[in-house]
Design an enzyme around this catalytic site. Structure first.
Site, PDB file in Angstrom:
ATOM      1  N   ASP A  84       0.712  -8.053   1.849  1.00  0.00           N
ATOM      2  CA  ASP A  84      -0.624  -7.536   2.119  1.00  0.00           C
ATOM      3  C   ASP A  84      -0.757  -7.260   3.616  1.00  0.00           C
ATOM      4  OD1 ASP A  84      -3.565  -7.760   0.428  1.00  0.00           O
ATOM      5  OD2 ASP A  84      -3.651  -7.580   2.621  1.00  0.00           O
ATOM      6  N   ILE A  85      -1.402  -6.147   3.961  1.00  0.00           N
ATOM      7  CA  ILE A  85      -1.543  -5.746   5.363  1.00  0.00           C
ATOM      8  C   ILE A  85      -2.490  -6.679   6.121  1.00  0.00           C
ATOM      9  CG2 ILE A  85      -3.530  -4.170   5.153  1.00  0.00           C
ATOM     10  CD1 ILE A  85      -1.824  -2.104   6.726  1.00  0.00           C
ATOM     11  N   GLY A  87     -14.676  -7.680  -5.644  1.00  0.00           N
ATOM     12  CA  GLY A  87     -14.005  -7.325  -4.398  1.00  0.00           C
ATOM     13  C   GLY A  87     -12.836  -6.381  -4.560  1.00  0.00           C
ATOM     14  N   GLN A  88     -12.674  -5.766  -5.747  1.00  0.00           N
ATOM     15  CA  GLN A  88     -11.582  -4.801  -5.891  1.00  0.00           C
ATOM     16  C   GLN A  88     -11.893  -3.559  -5.060  1.00  0.00           C
ATOM     17  OE1 GLN A  88     -10.535  -3.557  -9.902  1.00  0.00           O
ATOM     18  NE2 GLN A  88      -8.660  -2.536  -9.187  1.00  0.00           N
ATOM     19  N   HIS A 106      -3.384  -4.576  -8.989  1.00  0.00           N
ATOM     20  CA  HIS A 106      -2.465  -5.348  -8.151  1.00  0.00           C
ATOM     21  C   HIS A 106      -2.758  -6.830  -8.337  1.00  0.00           C
ATOM     22  CE1 HIS A 106      -5.992  -3.991  -5.903  1.00  0.00           C
ATOM     23  NE2 HIS A 106      -5.994  -5.175  -5.319  1.00  0.00           N
TER      24      HIS A 106
HETATM   25  P1  5GP Z   1      -8.468  -5.773  -3.502  1.00  0.00           P
HETATM   26  O1  5GP Z   1      -9.578  -5.943  -2.478  1.00  0.00           O
HETATM   27  O2  5GP Z   1      -8.551  -4.396  -4.148  1.00  0.00           O
HETATM   28  O3  5GP Z   1      -8.344  -6.877  -4.492  1.00  0.00           O
HETATM   29  O4  5GP Z   1      -7.129  -5.830  -2.668  1.00  0.00           O
HETATM   30  C1  5GP Z   1      -6.633  -4.766  -1.915  1.00  0.00           C
HETATM   31  C2  5GP Z   1      -5.687  -5.365  -0.900  1.00  0.00           C
HETATM   32  O5  5GP Z   1      -4.897  -4.325  -0.376  1.00  0.00           O
HETATM   33  C3  5GP Z   1      -6.400  -6.025   0.281  1.00  0.00           C
HETATM   34  O6  5GP Z   1      -6.031  -7.404   0.343  1.00  0.00           O
HETATM   35  C4  5GP Z   1      -5.919  -5.225   1.492  1.00  0.00           C
HETATM   36  O7  5GP Z   1      -5.690  -6.039   2.623  1.00  0.00           O
HETATM   37  C5  5GP Z   1      -4.641  -4.587   0.984  1.00  0.00           C
HETATM   38  N1  5GP Z   1      -4.337  -3.317   1.589  1.00  0.00           N
HETATM   39  C6  5GP Z   1      -5.201  -2.294   1.836  1.00  0.00           C
HETATM   40  N2  5GP Z   1      -4.549  -1.260   2.384  1.00  0.00           N
HETATM   41  C7  5GP Z   1      -3.243  -1.635   2.487  1.00  0.00           C
HETATM   42  C8  5GP Z   1      -2.070  -0.977   2.987  1.00  0.00           C
HETATM   43  O8  5GP Z   1      -2.078   0.168   3.432  1.00  0.00           O
HETATM   44  N3  5GP Z   1      -0.900  -1.675   2.930  1.00  0.00           N
HETATM   45  C9  5GP Z   1      -0.837  -2.954   2.441  1.00  0.00           C
HETATM   46  N4  5GP Z   1       0.359  -3.554   2.429  1.00  0.00           N
HETATM   47  N5  5GP Z   1      -1.926  -3.590   1.944  1.00  0.00           N
HETATM   48  C10 5GP Z   1      -3.102  -2.943   1.980  1.00  0.00           C
END
Ligand code: 5GP
Ligand code: ZN
Length: 114
Positions: free
Chosen positions: A30-31, A93-94, A100
């Site tokens: 994760d970034i 929070g998606q 993923h």
């Molecule tokens: P969500 O909030 O949808 O459950 O998770 C999305 C995740 O993707 C977040 O934890 C965010 O930090 C990660 N993320 C967003 N953009 C990028 C990216 O460009 N590269 C990587 N490796 N992770 C990302």
């Protein structure tokens, strides 16, 4: 999907720190890590949510979960414990609508999460 961030990671158009690859899935860091280990596991095919993946390809969902466990083994946190989270929908929070699994570990994890 051409405008999906995680499809672009699958295709190599967006770089990522890849830690595991299988026939149907990809795991990368994760970034914005929230724990010492914070890895995302995605299917190579585009499915928006875990519910839609379960409905359309349950075998692929199983592969994602197997890979999540293998990430934990590789990171040395399978014994100490880790969490696998599928945020589903805006209120959970998606933010990226390519399903993923977050694999989190390497520190104590509060329950219930915020
Ligand atoms: P969500 O909030 O949808 O459950 O998770 C999305 C995740 O993707 C977040 O934890 C965010 O930090 C990660 N993320 C967003 N953009 C990028 C990216 O460009 N590269 C990587 N490796 N992770 C990302
Ligand atoms: Zn996608």
């Amino acid at each position: 999907m051409t405008d999906c961030l995680f499809c672009k990671i699958v295709s190599g158009d967006v770089p990522a720190k890849i830690v595991r690859e299988s026939a149907g899935a990809l795991a990368f860091r994760d970034i914005n890590p929230q724990a010492p280990t914070h890895v995302l596991v995605i299917p190579r095919d585009h499915h928006p949510t875990v519910a839609e993946l379960a409905a359309s390809d349950a075998g692929l969902l199983a592969e994602v979960v197997r890979e999540a466990h293998q990430v934990a083994v590789d990171e040395g946190i399978a014994e100490s414990g880790y969490r696998v989270v599928f945020n589903t929908g805006p209120q959970a929070g998606q933010t990226v609508f390519h399903v993923h699994a977050h694999v989190l570990g390497g520190r104590g994890l509060n329950w219930p999460p915020g």
